[in-house]
Design a protein around this motif. Sequence first.
Motif, PDB file in Angstrom:
ATOM      1  N   LEU A 171      49.513  46.762  49.447  1.00 56.67           N
ATOM      2  CA  LEU A 171      49.415  47.782  48.396  1.00 56.67           C
ATOM      3  C   LEU A 171      48.161  48.626  48.580  1.00 56.67           C
ATOM      4  N   VAL A 172      47.052  47.949  48.918  1.00 56.45           N
ATOM      5  CA  VAL A 172      45.784  48.666  49.113  1.00 56.45           C
ATOM      6  C   VAL A 172      45.926  49.630  50.276  1.00 56.45           C
ATOM      7  N   GLU A 173      46.532  49.142  51.369  1.00 54.37           N
ATOM      8  CA  GLU A 173      46.690  49.946  52.582  1.00 54.37           C
ATOM      9  C   GLU A 173      47.540  51.187  52.306  1.00 54.37           C
ATOM     10  N   MET A 174      48.597  50.984  51.492  1.00 50.12           N
ATOM     11  CA  MET A 174      49.486  52.101  51.204  1.00 50.12           C
ATOM     12  C   MET A 174      48.894  53.030  50.144  1.00 50.12           C
ATOM     13  N   GLY A 175      47.753  52.639  49.604  1.00 49.32           N
ATOM     14  CA  GLY A 175      47.051  53.528  48.695  1.00 49.32           C
ATOM     15  C   GLY A 175      47.534  53.501  47.265  1.00 49.32           C
ATOM     16  N   TYR A 176      48.395  52.521  46.916  1.00 51.73           N
ATOM     17  CA  TYR A 176      48.866  52.459  45.530  1.00 51.73           C
ATOM     18  C   TYR A 176      47.761  51.997  44.594  1.00 51.73           C
ATOM     19  N   GLY A 180      39.377  47.425  44.926  1.00 55.88           N
ATOM     20  CA  GLY A 180      38.760  46.550  43.923  1.00 55.88           C
ATOM     21  C   GLY A 180      39.713  45.504  43.400  1.00 55.88           C
ATOM     22  N   ILE A 181      41.008  45.743  43.600  1.00 59.15           N
ATOM     23  CA  ILE A 181      42.000  44.793  43.074  1.00 59.15           C
ATOM     24  C   ILE A 181      41.808  43.407  43.680  1.00 59.15           C
ATOM     25  N   MET A 182      41.266  43.360  44.911  1.00 56.75           N
ATOM     26  CA  MET A 182      41.143  42.063  45.579  1.00 56.75           C
ATOM     27  C   MET A 182      40.207  41.124  44.812  1.00 56.75           C
ATOM     28  N   ASP A 183      39.239  41.684  44.095  1.00 55.22           N
ATOM     29  CA  ASP A 183      38.355  40.837  43.295  1.00 55.22           C
ATOM     30  C   ASP A 183      39.104  40.202  42.121  1.00 55.22           C
ATOM     31  N   TRP A 184      40.151  40.865  41.715  1.00 59.29           N
ATOM     32  CA  TRP A 184      40.913  40.374  40.571  1.00 59.29           C
ATOM     33  C   TRP A 184      42.171  39.629  40.988  1.00 59.29           C
ATOM     34  N   ILE A 247      42.772  32.434  52.150  1.00 56.72           N
ATOM     35  CA  ILE A 247      43.253  32.828  50.829  1.00 56.72           C
ATOM     36  C   ILE A 247      42.042  33.237  50.001  1.00 56.72           C
ATOM     37  N   PRO A 248      42.074  34.389  49.336  1.00 54.79           N
ATOM     38  CA  PRO A 248      40.901  34.851  48.601  1.00 54.79           C
ATOM     39  C   PRO A 248      40.446  33.848  47.548  1.00 54.79           C
ATOM     40  N   ARG A 249      39.109  33.708  47.434  1.00 54.00           N
ATOM     41  CA  ARG A 249      38.539  32.855  46.402  1.00 54.00           C
ATOM     42  C   ARG A 249      38.567  33.601  45.077  1.00 54.00           C
ATOM     43  N   PRO A 250      38.581  32.892  43.971  1.00 52.47           N
ATOM     44  CA  PRO A 250      38.609  33.611  42.694  1.00 52.47           C
ATOM     45  C   PRO A 250      37.243  34.230  42.402  1.00 52.47           C
ATOM     46  N   SER A 251      37.267  35.238  41.578  1.00 53.71           N
ATOM     47  CA  SER A 251      36.018  35.877  41.179  1.00 53.71           C
ATOM     48  C   SER A 251      35.711  35.468  39.744  1.00 53.71           C
ATOM     49  N   PHE A 252      34.441  35.625  39.354  1.00 53.72           N
ATOM     50  CA  PHE A 252      34.075  35.370  37.961  1.00 53.72           C
ATOM     51  C   PHE A 252      34.437  36.624  37.175  1.00 53.72           C
ATOM     52  N   PHE A 253      35.682  36.748  36.818  1.00 52.15           N
ATOM     53  CA  PHE A 253      36.205  37.929  36.136  1.00 52.15           C
ATOM     54  C   PHE A 253      35.734  39.208  36.812  1.00 52.15           C
TER      55      PHE A 253
END
Lengths: 448, 281
Positions: A171-176, A180-184, A247-253
Amino acid sequence: MAATTENRVIASLKDSLISAVIAFALFGPIVGLKTETEPGGLALSAHFGTVGVIVAIVFVGRLLLNLLVWKADRPITRGLSGLIPAQTSLGGFGKFVAPVALLFALIFPFLPITDRYILDLSVLVLTYVMLGWGLNIVVGLAGLLDLGYVAFYAVGAYSYALLSTKFFPMLVEMGYVGGGIMDWAFWICLPLAGILAAFWGIILGFPVLRLRGDYLAIVTLAFGEIVRIVLLNWYWFTGGPDGISRIPRPSFFGIPFSRGEGGFADTFNLDYSSMQRIVFFYYLILALALLTNLVTLRLRRLPIGRAWEALREDEIACRSLGINTTNTKLTAFAIGAMFGGFAGSFFATRQGFISPESFTFIESAVILAIVVLGGLGSQIGVVIAAVVMIGGFEIFRQAEEFRMLIFGLLMVFIMVWRPRGLISSRKPSIGLHSRKAIGAENVAQGQG
Amino acid sequence: MASWSENPILKVEHLTMRFGGLVAIDDLSFDVGRGDITALIGPNGAGKTTVFNCITGFYKPTEGRLKLRHHDGDTFLLERMPDFKIARHAKVARTFQNIRLFGGMTVLENLMVAQHNPLMHASAFSFAGIFSLPRFRNAEAKAVERATYWLEHVNLIDRADDPASDLPYGAQRRLEIARAMCTGPELLCLDEPAAGLNPRESAELNKLLRYIGANHETSILLIEHDMSVVMEISDHVVVLDYGEKISDGNPEKVKNDPAVIAAYLGVDDEEVETVEQEVGV
């Protein structure tokens, strides 16, 4: 008197001799003959000395047991039965222990005894507590024996892993969406994983609606295996036996646990430490587990929860009262599966790597053992059983190959002592004047 | 035309139930009068419970029609509905020959489970319930009120918080009736409600059934072996033998019907011939 003693000795000798013959027949070929590789093929070598020792042990052991315990006037084991604590109802137990345990769990990461190893272990224990609570809805409340619960754990884990490593970057690559979404990612995927697992719970629920008892157990067991084998063989999608890594680690919100600017330590003016993430994992799984518990306790007091328990008690009576048993069973499967899915995404984000090997039948068996050992339907029982089983398994790590043996003995002992689990009484969901605990002897276990 | 055929709540028409080669019910027709207490009697194995299972949807009849009409005019064809919908929409409640209570749940919980559908609706599929919205709290309070009402009438209010399986046998029977009544039925089907009751409990049961008939829009259909119950309280008796109706009428008429005496009550060996002649066998 002398005659009876003589008879007893003769009978014991006869019995021991028969046992010795059986032992010889069994161990003779198994232990006595051994194949060894030699140049040009296999050769048999005899070890009859060992067989002789085994047969002698069986003979003497049986004789001693006969004379001293089984056929004796005063069995030497008589004192032992007093050592097993009497059956007591631990009904009001939860009321006292639950707040203490909760308080302890909340301050646990900051206790001086807590090091990295212990904290990691308690995260594992809490994962199993959550899985146990999730399965408790299906097995303990609705009385449907589910041997394939790990399938939903796997669905949750793979949902999160695939969404965060393949779908979101795409989704990020296609620009949708922005990067920043990866942090969430974790926070978006968590509910999605739950929904997907619930969906698979319903998929499993449909074919097993009409099944009861052994048949239900077999089909759910097969379902667990099917999910694992599909994950193993669907190479281009799931990575097969290679699994999914990074696999991405979770973020603190939204704030990542990374070193340097913008990281968790930097934002809150702390020194960077890898412990921060583990403490966060601890509170994350604690919150997820408590959510499971809270929802379950609340649902139990709603019509749907009462319908689950009524289903466990008597399905035909349920239908005669206008309860749609199909929907009731499916909601039990779906909600149980949803919590399994949440736990799965947590597992994926904690490990950073998943493969089908993590979702074998033994996992289902361990979770089910936790529920059964804790007492079907008991929330606090599940916690105790999870601490004993997962924590206890770690304590016996030094014992290596004996730990399965110790573990098995322990379980046999608990089941002899409390056949309906540690906490077997049931608290009514509503009371006119008071809510007295109901003893296990009244509560049905469900035919499924 | 008998009074029960004028405005029947349930019309059983040409009901036939076959299990493989065995004909359990053969072309059975009868009417259940609105507001009446109708008794279905017959020797063991006559097919009474099979009729019940057809009416409540636990069996699908091989042939025939079961037409139920509510007092407000809604009509249901029971042979086409699955069991839980018969209880939910057609409002037919039943009890069982071998009591089927939720033994591990309290007496009050048993009655709350019976009100599952209205409560489920009020809890908006549990969403309103999870957050304990007033809408659900009110509905629950009402359900408890209704349960209390029935507990008072079956004399179990003091045992409300005890597990159902701890109750004595007679109390369990009464609780099962209370549970069925909590669904707010138009037709209440009781499968041997007096079985195993002592004479005092039987008398109490009669009183309870009369009370239900007099104060609620509920008609009662019951299977019973205890003649003191049948003859005392029923308005209409249907007698089955080998799946066929052999007599149908008010208790007085049925009691004196020689076919019934021969088939159901039995006769002394010496009298068999005389009775057979009378019946024309």
